[in-house]
Write an enzyme that holds these catalytic residues in place. Structure first.
Site, PDB file in Angstrom:
ATOM      1  N   LYS A  47       0.875  -1.183   0.000  1.00  0.00           N
ATOM      2  CA  LYS A  47       0.000   0.000   0.000  1.00  0.00           C
ATOM      3  C   LYS A  47       0.907   1.225   0.000  1.00  0.00           C
ATOM      4  O   LYS A  47       2.029   1.168   0.505  1.00  0.00           O
ATOM      5  CB  LYS A  47      -0.837   0.033   1.284  1.00  0.00           C
ATOM      6  CG  LYS A  47      -1.989  -0.928   1.249  1.00  0.00           C
ATOM      7  CD  LYS A  47      -3.314  -0.191   1.357  1.00  0.00           C
ATOM      8  CE  LYS A  47      -4.456  -1.178   1.320  1.00  0.00           C
ATOM      9  NZ  LYS A  47      -5.656  -0.657   0.696  1.00  0.00           N
ATOM     10  N   CYS A 131      -1.762   8.887  -7.776  1.00  0.00           N
ATOM     11  CA  CYS A 131      -3.074   8.658  -7.178  1.00  0.00           C
ATOM     12  C   CYS A 131      -3.995   9.804  -7.603  1.00  0.00           C
ATOM     13  O   CYS A 131      -3.664  10.972  -7.392  1.00  0.00           O
ATOM     14  CB  CYS A 131      -2.984   8.622  -5.647  1.00  0.00           C
ATOM     15  SG  CYS A 131      -4.615   8.651  -4.884  1.00  0.00           S
ATOM     16  N   GLY A 245      -2.741  -2.164 -15.455  1.00  0.00           N
ATOM     17  CA  GLY A 245      -4.035  -1.607 -15.828  1.00  0.00           C
ATOM     18  C   GLY A 245      -4.927  -2.645 -16.478  1.00  0.00           C
ATOM     19  O   GLY A 245      -4.775  -2.957 -17.651  1.00  0.00           O
ATOM     20  N   THR A 268      -6.914  -5.276  -9.508  1.00  0.00           N
ATOM     21  CA  THR A 268      -8.364  -5.462  -9.553  1.00  0.00           C
ATOM     22  C   THR A 268      -8.781  -6.914  -9.809  1.00  0.00           C
ATOM     23  O   THR A 268      -9.771  -7.383  -9.248  1.00  0.00           O
ATOM     24  CB  THR A 268      -8.964  -4.526 -10.620  1.00  0.00           C
ATOM     25  OG1 THR A 268      -8.611  -3.186 -10.281  1.00  0.00           O
ATOM     26  CG2 THR A 268     -10.473  -4.631 -10.688  1.00  0.00           C
TER      27      THR A 268
END
Lengths: 306, 278
Positions: A47, A131, A245, A268
């Site tokens: 993170k 971000c 991505g 994701t």
């Protein structure tokens, strides 16, 4: 050990497998990152960590849209002081490269966090200058060539480990910013972070995310990210690129290699699948290489440009 | 599950619906009933994410479903800003729903024991109702701080075939036994052989129950609670050990509980991802 077909070197790091855990996903704790390694990742990115702790935004922080997610977590993290201990624990558990993602509100702050992360055992750093949903950091730095140059240069002057710079796709000319990062000393580029996006609910007539806007990830943005990698590779042939991505299958990963990426990141797809998505993708790439009579994944990097 | 399959299920897509009914259960708990086809198919132990437009989105255990009518109920304890807003909402108000998420309790037969603390009773009532026709005997231990916080006593006595199979405890002795749920549990475990034991409630209680059942070498399924954000196993806010409570749980068996015993009842992540004592 990884199969030699899939192993690679990038910016001085040795990876058994070409897929890394993308930043922002699961990376709070050593155990959850280890689980991703067990799932077949070649490296993990934590993170994003800052100097001071951040609580992030209230929910909804993630909303599903067609073929993707829009998130505005708000960079929650316990701050580098506390996270340094998690880096140390991770290093005892994880043999593969541990890349610590960092951010700050000034070049000096990036450098302080960088120094502490490396002292705790980070094998490399990834600078979050992309971000799209937190003010005064992230993409507000990565979209500004002068600020980007200063941040990368200051961090490079502070640490000796490889520095990856994660780029924003929300720019007019990504090649210009990529080359700025390279000029400032970046060892590799991660392309790209999420696309700035919004979701609106028709019944309540409101934006759904608490932060109103967030970043789109997942299959919906894959071909935008792929184009970014292609553009960078075309102009900057010597800088290693990590493609990121919307990758959720081996075909997606291979497309990124062909566009010019030396490794890939996945985030994701873990939500839609599981941490084992890396294994599935590894097997698919291996079969593809065998079918093409190729010995190494390195042989297909940038092949679409020939 | 393939990516495309997951997207087609619409589990994770936000749906809006209107509150049909609000019922006050205690001073701090209200039950909300609304229509949602996906969540009406939920299994006991699963949870949903409820969006209070413009305020927050919170995880809630499922209390009851009427699958054929697509109706579902959740119980909400007023514990903070988001739940306060929800407690002020009336029938007709619009809310958003995602889910159902997570795994569910294994539905075993035979002699069944359930132990619920506070609002931890909610998923266990759902489970007990599902088991009541299939099983030999159900014993339910329910605990709360005080009499008017004991939840769903009517429904519980309906589920437990004999009255003495429902044991209530309160900390202050205003109803039932004045003790923690673990006291009657310890007695029962010495007297009876149970085929399955289920629990949900404060984690310190769950930990004590885990230690007791381990001592008797008995199986246990516990539904755990953590801070939840994405609900789909991505953000990591709810991790305990190597597990994501939202995706790998919320129900964990005795083997998994053993793997996470260092953190169980001891620590959890806060909003910044910092490990704090429970």
């Amino acid at each position: 050990m990884g199969s030699s077909t899939l192993s690679l070197q990038i910016a001085g790091l040795s990876l058994d497998y070409p897929g890394m855990l993308a930043s922002g996903v699961l990376g709070y704790s050593a155990e959850s990152m280890f689980r991703v390694i067990e799932g077949g990742a070649g490296a993990v990115v934590t993170k994003s960590v800052s100097l001071q702790p951040r609580c992030g935004y209230a929910n909804p922080t993630v909303v599903q849209v067609k073929s993707g997610l829009i998130n505005a977590m708000g960079l929650p993290n316990p701050g580098i002081q506390v996270y340094a201990e998690e880096i140390r624990r991770s290093k005892t558990l994880i043999r593969q490269p541990l890349i610590v993602s960092i951010f700050g509100y000034s070049a000096e702050e990036y450098a302080v966090v960088a120094g502490k992360a490396v002292a705790a055992g980070a094998d490399a750093l990834e600078l979050n200058v992309s971000c799209p949903h937190v003010k005064q950091t992230g993409s507000e730095i990565g979209q500004n060539a002068a600020l980007l140059f200063e941040v990368v240069k200051t961090v490079k002057a502070t640490v000796k480990v490889p520095v990856f710079v994660k780029l924003s796709p929300n720019v007019t000319d990504i090649v210009h910013l990529a080359s700025t990062a390279v000029d400032a000393g970046a060892d590799a580029l991660t392309a790209v972070n999420t696309l700035r996006a919004i979701a609106i609910n028709v019944e309540t007539t409101r934006p759904i995310l608490n932060n109103i806007k967030g970043g789109l990830s997942g299959p919906a943005m894959k071909n935008v990210a792929l184009r970014c990698v292609y553009d960078i590779r075309e102009k900057l042939a010597n800088i290693p690129i990590v493609g990121c991505g919307g990758i959720s299958s081996w075909q997606d990963a291979v497309e990124f290699f062909l566009a010019g990426a030396s490794a890939v990141q996945i985030g994701t797809a873990i939500a839609f699948d599981s941490p084992k998505v890396f294994q599935t993708i590894n097997q698919g790439i291996e079969t593809y290489l065998k079918k093409k009579h190729l010995r190494s994944v390195n042989e297909i990097v940038g092949l679409s440009h020939h | 599950m393939k990516l495309s399959d997951y997207l087609i299920t619409k589990t994770n897509t936000l749906r809006t619906t209107n509150i049909i009914d609000v019922k006050t259960e205690s001073l701090s708990v209200k039950t909300y009933t609304f229509k949602d086809k996906q969540c009406a198919k939920a299994k006991p132990g699963q949870f949903l994410m409820l969006w209070i437009p413009g305020i927050d989105e919170i995880p809630l255990s499922i209390l009851n479903t009427t699958t054929e009518k697509g109706i579902i109920s959740v119980a909400v304890k007023n514990v903070g800003n988001a739940t306060q807003h929800l407690h002020n909402m009336n029938p007709g108000a619009t809310i958003g729903i995602r889910g159902p998420f997570g795994n569910s309790f294994t539905q075993n037969h035979g002699n069944i024991l359930l132990i619920g603390g506070g609002t931890g009773t909610v998923p266990l009532i759902f489970l007990a109702k599902n088991l009541s026709n299939k099983t030999k005997k159900i014993t339910f231990i329910t605990g709360a701080k005080t009499k008017n916080e004991l939840l769903f006593m009517d429904q519980l006595s309906n589920v437990c075939q004999e009255k003495n199979n429902l044991i209530a405890t309160t900390n202050d002795g205003t109803y039932g036994l004045q003790c923690l749920v673990t006291e009657p549990l310890a007695t029962l475990l010495n007297q009876e052989k149970f085929d399955a034991i289920y629990t949900c409630g404060p984690e310190v209680m769950v930990k004590k129950i885990f230690e007791l059942t381990q001592k008797h070498k008995l199986p246990l399924e516990a539904s755990l609670e953590r801070l939840m954000r994405c609900g789909m196993g991505l953000c990591g806010s709810c991790v305990i050990g190597k597990y994501r409570v939202c995706r790998d749980g919320t129900v964990f068996n005795e083997e998994q509980l053993n793997e996470i015993k260092e953190e169980l009842g001891t620590s959890k992540l806060n909003f910044s991802g910092n490990k704090i004592p429970i």
